[in-house]
Design a protein around this motif. Structure first.
Motif, PDB file in Angstrom:
ATOM      1  N   ALA A   1      -4.071   2.829  10.933  1.00  0.00           N
ATOM      2  CA  ALA A   1      -4.679   1.537  10.614  1.00  0.00           C
ATOM      3  C   ALA A   1      -5.897   1.684   9.710  1.00  0.00           C
ATOM      4  O   ALA A   1      -6.230   0.750   8.962  1.00  0.00           O
ATOM      5  CB  ALA A   1      -5.067   0.814  11.898  1.00  0.00           C
ATOM      6  N   ARG A   2      -6.582   2.822   9.754  1.00  0.00           N
ATOM      7  CA  ARG A   2      -7.782   2.990   8.929  1.00  0.00           C
ATOM      8  C   ARG A   2      -7.477   2.935   7.433  1.00  0.00           C
ATOM      9  O   ARG A   2      -8.380   2.768   6.618  1.00  0.00           O
ATOM     10  CB  ARG A   2      -8.469   4.320   9.263  1.00  0.00           C
ATOM     11  CG  ARG A   2      -7.706   5.558   8.790  1.00  0.00           C
ATOM     12  CD  ARG A   2      -8.320   6.840   9.328  1.00  0.00           C
ATOM     13  NE  ARG A   2      -7.572   8.017   8.871  1.00  0.00           N
ATOM     14  CZ  ARG A   2      -7.884   8.723   7.791  1.00  0.00           C
ATOM     15  NH1 ARG A   2      -8.937   8.384   7.071  1.00  0.00           N
ATOM     16  NH2 ARG A   2      -7.155   9.760   7.440  1.00  0.00           N
ATOM     17  N   TRP A   3      -6.199   3.007   7.054  1.00  0.00           N
ATOM     18  CA  TRP A   3      -5.816   2.933   5.649  1.00  0.00           C
ATOM     19  C   TRP A   3      -5.764   1.497   5.127  1.00  0.00           C
ATOM     20  O   TRP A   3      -5.421   1.276   3.963  1.00  0.00           O
ATOM     21  CB  TRP A   3      -4.472   3.631   5.423  1.00  0.00           C
ATOM     22  CG  TRP A   3      -4.604   5.117   5.507  1.00  0.00           C
ATOM     23  CD1 TRP A   3      -4.351   5.908   6.595  1.00  0.00           C
ATOM     24  CD2 TRP A   3      -5.068   5.986   4.477  1.00  0.00           C
ATOM     25  NE1 TRP A   3      -4.624   7.216   6.290  1.00  0.00           N
ATOM     26  CE2 TRP A   3      -5.064   7.296   4.997  1.00  0.00           C
ATOM     27  CE3 TRP A   3      -5.476   5.788   3.149  1.00  0.00           C
ATOM     28  CZ2 TRP A   3      -5.464   8.405   4.242  1.00  0.00           C
ATOM     29  CZ3 TRP A   3      -5.873   6.880   2.404  1.00  0.00           C
ATOM     30  CH2 TRP A   3      -5.863   8.168   2.951  1.00  0.00           C
ATOM     31  N   ALA A   4      -6.122   0.541   5.958  1.00  0.00           N
ATOM     32  CA  ALA A   4      -6.184  -0.847   5.484  1.00  0.00           C
ATOM     33  C   ALA A   4      -7.170  -0.947   4.322  1.00  0.00           C
ATOM     34  O   ALA A   4      -8.267  -0.381   4.378  1.00  0.00           O
ATOM     35  CB  ALA A   4      -6.617  -1.768   6.622  1.00  0.00           C
ATOM     36  N   PRO A   5      -6.816  -1.647   3.244  1.00  0.00           N
ATOM     37  CA  PRO A   5      -7.735  -1.780   2.108  1.00  0.00           C
ATOM     38  C   PRO A   5      -8.862  -2.763   2.395  1.00  0.00           C
ATOM     39  O   PRO A   5      -8.724  -3.670   3.218  1.00  0.00           O
ATOM     40  CB  PRO A   5      -6.832  -2.303   0.989  1.00  0.00           C
ATOM     41  CG  PRO A   5      -5.749  -3.053   1.716  1.00  0.00           C
ATOM     42  CD  PRO A   5      -5.525  -2.309   3.001  1.00  0.00           C
ATOM     43  N   SER A   6      -9.972  -2.577   1.707  1.00  0.00           N
ATOM     44  CA  SER A   6     -11.115  -3.490   1.814  1.00  0.00           C
ATOM     45  C   SER A   6     -11.827  -3.516   0.476  1.00  0.00           C
ATOM     46  O   SER A   6     -11.718  -2.572  -0.321  1.00  0.00           O
ATOM     47  CB  SER A   6     -12.071  -3.040   2.920  1.00  0.00           C
ATOM     48  OG  SER A   6     -12.497  -1.695   2.706  1.00  0.00           O
ATOM     49  N   GLY A   7     -12.552  -4.586   0.210  1.00  0.00           N
ATOM     50  CA  GLY A   7     -13.246  -4.720  -1.061  1.00  0.00           C
ATOM     51  C   GLY A   7     -14.198  -3.566  -1.317  1.00  0.00           C
ATOM     52  O   GLY A   7     -15.058  -3.266  -0.477  1.00  0.00           O
ATOM     53  N   ASP A   8     -14.031  -2.900  -2.469  1.00  0.00           N
ATOM     54  CA  ASP A   8     -14.873  -1.767  -2.856  1.00  0.00           C
ATOM     55  C   ASP A   8     -14.864  -0.652  -1.819  1.00  0.00           C
ATOM     56  O   ASP A   8     -15.809   0.145  -1.732  1.00  0.00           O
ATOM     57  CB  ASP A   8     -16.316  -2.219  -3.115  1.00  0.00           C
ATOM     58  CG  ASP A   8     -16.421  -3.205  -4.265  1.00  0.00           C
ATOM     59  OD1 ASP A   8     -15.587  -3.115  -5.183  1.00  0.00           O
ATOM     60  OD2 ASP A   8     -17.326  -4.055  -4.248  1.00  0.00           O
TER      61      ASP A   8
END
Length: 359
Positions: free
Chosen positions: A15-22
């Motif tokens: 789950a830590r591979w979820a993308p986030s802004g910047d």
């Protein structure tokens, strides 16, 4: 630190591979036991011009929750989330319960979580097929629709909008502060930033950009007297905007208002993105026109740069005309999509151990 239960560790590892802004990864995990944890989220509205009211971070939080649910399915467990209404919107908390379900099959998007990436370089202009577009529409569910901008003329209009929007983005002193913090120089990979080699710039432009960005004075001088923003805008916005299969907007049936609305949008965005990855397609978010347009719509000054509000107003009007009958406030995501070579540089993620909260 206490030993992390293996099932939780495996789920968080994916789950830590979820993308986030910047690549901000605005969340930490508090493990209660092998079936319960708390997601402590936060936003960056106090120091990031792009995180207006924390809504982009809330969309990222939704992306994370969907990724957690997908990861849990690999262990035959359903993920049920409950928002803690007493937590502030700036630091929302979600309780996660993992419920064993022997009939639950692994989510079909599971294999694509780690392979999903951002493609900032030009892609092929091969049009999407109808089955591809139908699969992407199906991925986001009945509460969202996809608006496609295809063909040379429409791609030009969107590419030109992004090119002009980039001038605003690259000349705002408030944006410079963000870019200076989030770029990792001289690297292909970064655990908590965006590597410079993933920006889509050629080596000579990168070398000059690295030198210029050491101070706002240099940036302002180059932008004012040498059009220092021109080449980066061509390489990062105009050419990629022209060379893709299409641009797209994901539109909610009604404008999002609450934190839960934005979280729900993020869950749909992740299923769209992972479905695209499974179809062999790549994607690049194009969110800043939406963010600047909302500043204008709500009459909220966002920069000390003279004329910034007027420029954003003109860009917002152009975006509204491109969306035609779809109100811009219903758009929760903009991006471009297509097929291309695999990325050779990307943002990584913090290890699970550094994402564990002691709260």
């Amino acid at each position: 630190m206490h030993q992390i239960p293996q099932s939780i560790s495996d789920i968080l590892e994916l789950a830590r591979w979820a993308p986030s802004g910047d690549n901000t990864q605005p969340w930490r995990f508090e493990i209660i036991d092998e079936r319960h944890l708390v997601i402590h989220a936060f936003d960056t509205r106090d120091h990031c011009i792009y995180d207006l009211d924390g809504h982009p971070s809330q969309i990222s939080l939704g992306v994370l929750l969907e990724t957690l649910a997908i990861a849990a399915s690999a262990h035959a467990m359903r993920a049920e989330f409950r928002h803690n209404p007493e937590s502030p919107d700036t630091r929302p908390e979600y309780f996660l319960e993992l419920i064993p379900d022997s009939l639950l099959q692994p989510d079909s998007l599971l294999p694509h979580v780690q392979h999903r990436s951002v493609q900032r370089r030009p892609m092929r202009t091969i049009p999407l097929t109808e089955p591809q577009k139908q699969a992407l529409q199906h991925a986001i569910g009945m509460f969202y629709t996809v608006r496609w901008f295809e063909g040379g003329i429409q791609r030009w209009h969107l590419a030109k909008l992004m090119f002009d929007n980039a001038k605003l983005r690259l000349t705002l002193p408030e944006a410079y502060d963000v870019h200076r913090r989030i770029i990792a120089w001289n690297t292909r990979f970064s655990e908590n930033k965006v590597p410079d080699q993933a920006l889509g710039l050629d080596p000579m432009t990168l070398k000059l950009m690295r030198w210029v960005m050491t101070s706002w004075g240099r940036v302002d001088f180059f932008n004012t007297y040498l059009a220092g923003h021109l080449v980066p805008r061509i390489e990062m916005d105009l050419l990629p905007g022209l060379f893709c299969a299409a641009h797209f907007a994901i539109l909610a049936k009604k404008p999002p208002e609450t934190l839960d609305d934005y979280v729900a949008a993020g869950r749909a965005v992740q299923r769209f993105w992972l479905t695209a990855t499974g179809l062999g397609l790549q994607l690049q978010p194009e969110l800043t026109p939406l963010i600047f347009t909302r500043y204008v719509r709500e009459g909220r000054p966002f920069s000390r740069l003279p004329g910034a509000m007027d420029t954003a107003t003109r860009l917002g009007n152009r975006l509204s005309r491109l969306l035609q009958n779809d109100p811009v406030e219903q758009a929760v995501f903009l991006g471009r999509i297509g097929s291309g070579d695999a990325v050779t540089s990307r943002s990584l993620r913090l290890p699970v151990e550094r994402l564990i909260s002691a709260e």
